[in-house]
Design a protein around this motif. Structure first.
Motif, PDB file in Angstrom:
ATOM      1  N   ASP A   8       0.851  -1.318  -0.131  1.00  0.00           N
ATOM      2  CA  ASP A   8      -0.077   0.038   0.039  1.00  0.00           C
ATOM      3  C   ASP A   8       1.051   1.223  -0.067  1.00  0.00           C
ATOM      4  N   GLY A   9       0.651   2.139  -0.847  1.00  0.00           N
ATOM      5  CA  GLY A   9       1.461   3.348  -0.814  1.00  0.00           C
ATOM      6  C   GLY A   9       2.403   3.314  -2.126  1.00  0.00           C
ATOM      7  N   THR A  10       2.725   2.364  -2.552  1.00  0.00           N
ATOM      8  CA  THR A  10       3.708   2.172  -3.734  1.00  0.00           C
ATOM      9  C   THR A  10       3.296   3.080  -4.766  1.00  0.00           C
ATOM     10  N   CYS A  11       4.211   3.899  -5.346  1.00  0.00           N
ATOM     11  CA  CYS A  11       4.287   4.625  -6.334  1.00  0.00           C
ATOM     12  C   CYS A  11       4.848   4.273  -7.596  1.00  0.00           C
ATOM     13  N   SER A  39       1.212   6.441 -10.775  1.00  0.00           N
ATOM     14  CA  SER A  39       0.127   5.571 -10.043  1.00  0.00           C
ATOM     15  C   SER A  39       0.523   5.458  -8.682  1.00  0.00           C
ATOM     16  N   VAL A  40      -0.427   5.375  -7.675  1.00  0.00           N
ATOM     17  CA  VAL A  40      -0.254   5.038  -6.455  1.00  0.00           C
ATOM     18  C   VAL A  40      -1.265   3.955  -6.019  1.00  0.00           C
ATOM     19  N   ILE A  41      -0.499   2.707  -5.760  1.00  0.00           N
ATOM     20  CA  ILE A  41      -0.982   1.572  -5.149  1.00  0.00           C
ATOM     21  C   ILE A  41      -1.878   1.870  -3.765  1.00  0.00           C
ATOM     22  N   LEU A  42      -3.362   1.866  -3.845  1.00  0.00           N
ATOM     23  CA  LEU A  42      -3.955   2.145  -2.362  1.00  0.00           C
ATOM     24  C   LEU A  42      -4.688   0.912  -2.279  1.00  0.00           C
ATOM     25  N   LYS A  43      -4.670   0.319  -0.713  1.00  0.00           N
ATOM     26  CA  LYS A  43      -5.260  -0.753  -0.661  1.00  0.00           C
ATOM     27  C   LYS A  43      -6.147  -0.666   0.885  1.00  0.00           C
TER      28      LYS A  43
END
Length: 93
Positions: A8-11, A39-43
């Motif tokens: 989570d939060g990986t850009c 893009s930002v990975i949000l979980k």
């Protein structure tokens, strides 16, 4: 990357984009060196049916930030942020 376990939060940042798809499966091409693409990975721990407000809130946050920098952003349905009539941000789910 999100489906393969990225945090989570990986850009993810790209210099160009050639195979993107936007709303209604429209082709999305981003020329090299012209803009900032990320893009930002949000979980979030939300049921997917309840996650749609995240894109709207993100657009508002970007708009507020740009306003604080002296720009005059506008929002276009469903989630585009424009400055001087040009799109600067679009969220895809």
């Amino acid at each position: 990357m999100a489906l393969n376990g990225s945090n989570d939060g990986t850009c993810v940042i790209a210099e160009t984009q050639r195979t993107g798809r936007g709303r209604l499966q429209r082709k999305w091409v981003s020329p090299h060196g012209k803009n900032l693409y990320l893009s930002v990975i949000l979980k979030p721990r939300l049921h997917p049916l309840h996650s749609y407000p995240v894109t709207f809130l993100s657009s508002l946050a970007v708009s507020d930030t740009l306003s604080s920098l002296g720009l005059n952003p506008t929002l276009k349905w469903p989630n585009d942020v424009l400055v001087n009539g040009k799109k600067i941000l679009r969220h895809t789910a």
